[in-house]
Write a protein that holds these residues in place. Structure first.
Motif, PDB file in Angstrom:
ATOM      1  N   ARG A  19       0.827  -1.205   0.000  1.00 60.83           N
ATOM      2  CA  ARG A  19       0.000   0.000   0.000  1.00 60.83           C
ATOM      3  C   ARG A  19       0.865   1.261   0.000  1.00 60.83           C
ATOM      4  NH1 ARG A  19      -4.932   0.215  -1.551  1.00 60.83           N
ATOM      5  NH2 ARG A  19      -5.280   1.961  -0.189  1.00 60.83           N
ATOM      6  N   SER A  20       1.928   1.273   0.814  1.00 59.75           N
ATOM      7  CA  SER A  20       2.746   2.481   0.866  1.00 59.75           C
ATOM      8  C   SER A  20       3.507   2.673  -0.440  1.00 59.75           C
ATOM      9  CB  SER A  20       3.708   2.430   2.051  1.00 59.75           C
ATOM     10  OG  SER A  20       4.639   1.387   1.881  1.00 59.75           O
ATOM     11  N   ALA A  21       3.888   1.604  -1.097  1.00 61.67           N
ATOM     12  CA  ALA A  21       4.561   1.729  -2.386  1.00 61.67           C
ATOM     13  C   ALA A  21       3.616   2.308  -3.425  1.00 61.67           C
ATOM     14  CB  ALA A  21       5.086   0.369  -2.841  1.00 61.67           C
ATOM     15  N   VAL A  22       2.359   1.923  -3.361  1.00 61.72           N
ATOM     16  CA  VAL A  22       1.377   2.439  -4.304  1.00 61.72           C
ATOM     17  C   VAL A  22       1.109   3.909  -4.035  1.00 61.72           C
ATOM     18  CG1 VAL A  22      -1.040   2.270  -4.994  1.00 61.72           C
ATOM     19  CG2 VAL A  22       0.305   0.208  -4.717  1.00 61.72           C
ATOM     20  N   ARG A  23       1.120   4.327  -2.794  1.00 57.75           N
ATOM     21  CA  ARG A  23       0.838   5.717  -2.444  1.00 57.75           C
ATOM     22  C   ARG A  23       1.886   6.687  -2.965  1.00 57.75           C
ATOM     23  NH1 ARG A  23      -0.708   4.856   3.648  1.00 57.75           N
ATOM     24  NH2 ARG A  23      -2.718   3.921   3.307  1.00 57.75           N
ATOM     25  N   THR A  24       3.063   6.212  -3.280  1.00 58.84           N
ATOM     26  CA  THR A  24       4.127   7.118  -3.685  1.00 58.84           C
ATOM     27  C   THR A  24       4.078   7.459  -5.164  1.00 58.84           C
ATOM     28  OG1 THR A  24       5.639   5.291  -4.060  1.00 58.84           O
ATOM     29  CG2 THR A  24       5.670   6.304  -1.870  1.00 58.84           C
ATOM     30  N   GLY A  25       2.999   7.129  -5.843  1.00 60.66           N
ATOM     31  CA  GLY A  25       2.857   7.458  -7.263  1.00 60.66           C
ATOM     32  C   GLY A  25       2.991   8.956  -7.486  1.00 60.66           C
ATOM     33  N   ALA A  56      -7.182  -8.190  -4.753  1.00 58.49           N
ATOM     34  CA  ALA A  56      -7.555  -6.868  -5.278  1.00 58.49           C
ATOM     35  C   ALA A  56      -8.754  -6.303  -4.519  1.00 58.49           C
ATOM     36  CB  ALA A  56      -7.876  -6.978  -6.765  1.00 58.49           C
ATOM     37  N   ASP A  57      -9.758  -7.130  -4.263  1.00 53.58           N
ATOM     38  CA  ASP A  57     -10.934  -6.672  -3.519  1.00 53.58           C
ATOM     39  C   ASP A  57     -10.551  -6.197  -2.123  1.00 53.58           C
ATOM     40  OD1 ASP A  57     -12.522  -7.261  -5.690  1.00 53.58           O
ATOM     41  OD2 ASP A  57     -13.239  -9.175  -4.881  1.00 53.58           O
ATOM     42  N   SER A  58      -9.664  -6.938  -1.462  1.00 55.26           N
ATOM     43  CA  SER A  58      -9.225  -6.557  -0.120  1.00 55.26           C
ATOM     44  C   SER A  58      -8.468  -5.236  -0.136  1.00 55.26           C
ATOM     45  CB  SER A  58      -8.330  -7.653   0.478  1.00 55.26           C
ATOM     46  OG  SER A  58      -9.041  -8.841   0.637  1.00 55.26           O
ATOM     47  N   MET A  59      -7.643  -5.035  -1.140  1.00 53.90           N
ATOM     48  CA  MET A  59      -6.880  -3.791  -1.230  1.00 53.90           C
ATOM     49  C   MET A  59      -7.799  -2.605  -1.504  1.00 53.90           C
ATOM     50  SD  MET A  59      -3.589  -5.075  -3.367  1.00 53.90           S
ATOM     51  CE  MET A  59      -2.609  -3.606  -3.114  1.00 53.90           C
ATOM     52  N   LEU A  60      -8.798  -2.797  -2.332  1.00 51.16           N
ATOM     53  CA  LEU A  60      -9.696  -1.698  -2.687  1.00 51.16           C
ATOM     54  C   LEU A  60     -10.639  -1.337  -1.541  1.00 51.16           C
ATOM     55  CD1 LEU A  60     -10.463  -2.689  -6.369  1.00 51.16           C
ATOM     56  CD2 LEU A  60      -9.028  -0.802  -5.574  1.00 51.16           C
ATOM     57  N   LYS A  61     -10.860  -2.270  -0.597  1.00 45.44           N
ATOM     58  CA  LYS A  61     -11.728  -1.992   0.543  1.00 45.44           C
ATOM     59  C   LYS A  61     -11.040  -1.123   1.583  1.00 45.44           C
ATOM     60  CE  LYS A  61     -14.543  -6.140   0.281  1.00 45.44           C
ATOM     61  NZ  LYS A  61     -14.836  -7.431   0.905  1.00 45.44           N
ATOM     62  N   GLU A  62      -9.713  -1.102   1.580  1.00 47.50           N
ATOM     63  CA  GLU A  62      -8.960  -0.314   2.555  1.00 47.50           C
ATOM     64  C   GLU A  62      -9.267   1.168   2.384  1.00 47.50           C
ATOM     65  OE1 GLU A  62      -6.464  -0.746   5.103  1.00 47.50           O
ATOM     66  OE2 GLU A  62      -7.394  -2.717   5.092  1.00 47.50           O
ATOM     67  N   ASP A  63      -9.463   1.846   3.499  1.00 49.99           N
ATOM     68  CA  ASP A  63      -9.692   3.284   3.464  1.00 49.99           C
ATOM     69  C   ASP A  63      -8.349   3.971   3.248  1.00 49.99           C
ATOM     70  OD1 ASP A  63     -10.995   5.716   3.666  1.00 49.99           O
ATOM     71  OD2 ASP A  63     -10.651   5.839   5.822  1.00 49.99           O
ATOM     72  N   CYS A  64      -8.241   4.714   2.171  1.00 46.19           N
ATOM     73  CA  CYS A  64      -6.976   5.313   1.787  1.00 46.19           C
ATOM     74  C   CYS A  64      -7.251   6.626   1.071  1.00 46.19           C
ATOM     75  CB  CYS A  64      -6.232   4.343   0.866  1.00 46.19           C
ATOM     76  SG  CYS A  64      -4.640   4.929   0.325  1.00 46.19           S
ATOM     77  N   ALA A  65      -6.342   7.562   1.204  1.00 44.78           N
ATOM     78  CA  ALA A  65      -6.501   8.851   0.535  1.00 44.78           C
ATOM     79  C   ALA A  65      -6.119   8.767  -0.935  1.00 44.78           C
ATOM     80  CB  ALA A  65      -5.640   9.897   1.234  1.00 44.78           C
ATOM     81  N   SER A  66      -5.706   7.608  -1.392  1.00 48.32           N
ATOM     82  CA  SER A  66      -5.289   7.428  -2.778  1.00 48.32           C
ATOM     83  C   SER A  66      -6.421   6.866  -3.619  1.00 48.32           C
ATOM     84  CB  SER A  66      -4.121   6.448  -2.858  1.00 48.32           C
ATOM     85  OG  SER A  66      -3.046   6.885  -2.098  1.00 48.32           O
ATOM     86  N   GLU A  67      -6.380   7.180  -4.896  1.00 50.71           N
ATOM     87  CA  GLU A  67      -7.258   6.531  -5.848  1.00 50.71           C
ATOM     88  C   GLU A  67      -6.459   5.372  -6.418  1.00 50.71           C
ATOM     89  OE1 GLU A  67      -8.943   7.208 -10.288  1.00 50.71           O
ATOM     90  OE2 GLU A  67      -8.969   8.937  -8.958  1.00 50.71           O
ATOM     91  N   LEU A  68      -6.841   4.171  -6.086  1.00 51.02           N
ATOM     92  CA  LEU A  68      -6.096   2.978  -6.476  1.00 51.02           C
ATOM     93  C   LEU A  68      -6.858   2.235  -7.556  1.00 51.02           C
ATOM     94  CD1 LEU A  68      -3.720   1.035  -5.947  1.00 51.02           C
ATOM     95  CD2 LEU A  68      -5.158  -0.086  -4.242  1.00 51.02           C
TER      96      LEU A  68
END
Length: 128
Positions: A19-25, A56-68
């Protein structure tokens, strides 16, 4: 976090690292100092469709300030006629109980540019 069904719970911290690696986009949704939203695209590559879909479903359910955005693929290269965003991170999912799974990842690695391996490729091993 516990994954549903037959998924094995990953070691603590593995999911957060992805998740943190994805946030650094590098692409901001809205300019300005008050926003923390990022747009990131992740590609999960593996032979187990149900496993990839559950992850993928589990990752998308996470509350995050990113658009994943998560793209699922059985192998690389991805078809060139598909309209998709730039991929920021590739995660290869390998099942230790399947020789085909490992062979598929080995063949797919030939289609990844060498510069992409500097922080933009990860491996998730299942079945251990």
């Amino acid at each position: 976090m516990c994954f549903p069904g037959s998924l094995v719970r990953p070691p603590e911290g593995v999911y957060r690292e992805v998740r943190s690696a994805v946030r650094t986009g590098p692409e901001r949704l809205q300019p300005g100092p008050s926003t923390r939203a990022w747009r990131s695209s992740l590609s999960l590559v593996g032979t187990e469709d149900a496993l990839l879909q559950q992850l993928a479903d589990s990752m998308l359910k996470e509350d995050c300030a990113s658009e994943l955005k998560v793209h699922l693929a059985r192998s690389l290269p991805l078809p060139s006629n598909v309209n998709r965003p730039r991929i920021d991170l590739i995660v290869f999912v390998v099942n230790l109980h399947s020789k085909y799974s490992l062979r598929n990842v080995e063949e797919s690695l030939h289609h990844v540019d060498a510069t992409f391996f500097l922080g933009k490729v990860g491996f998730l091993i299942t079945g251990g």
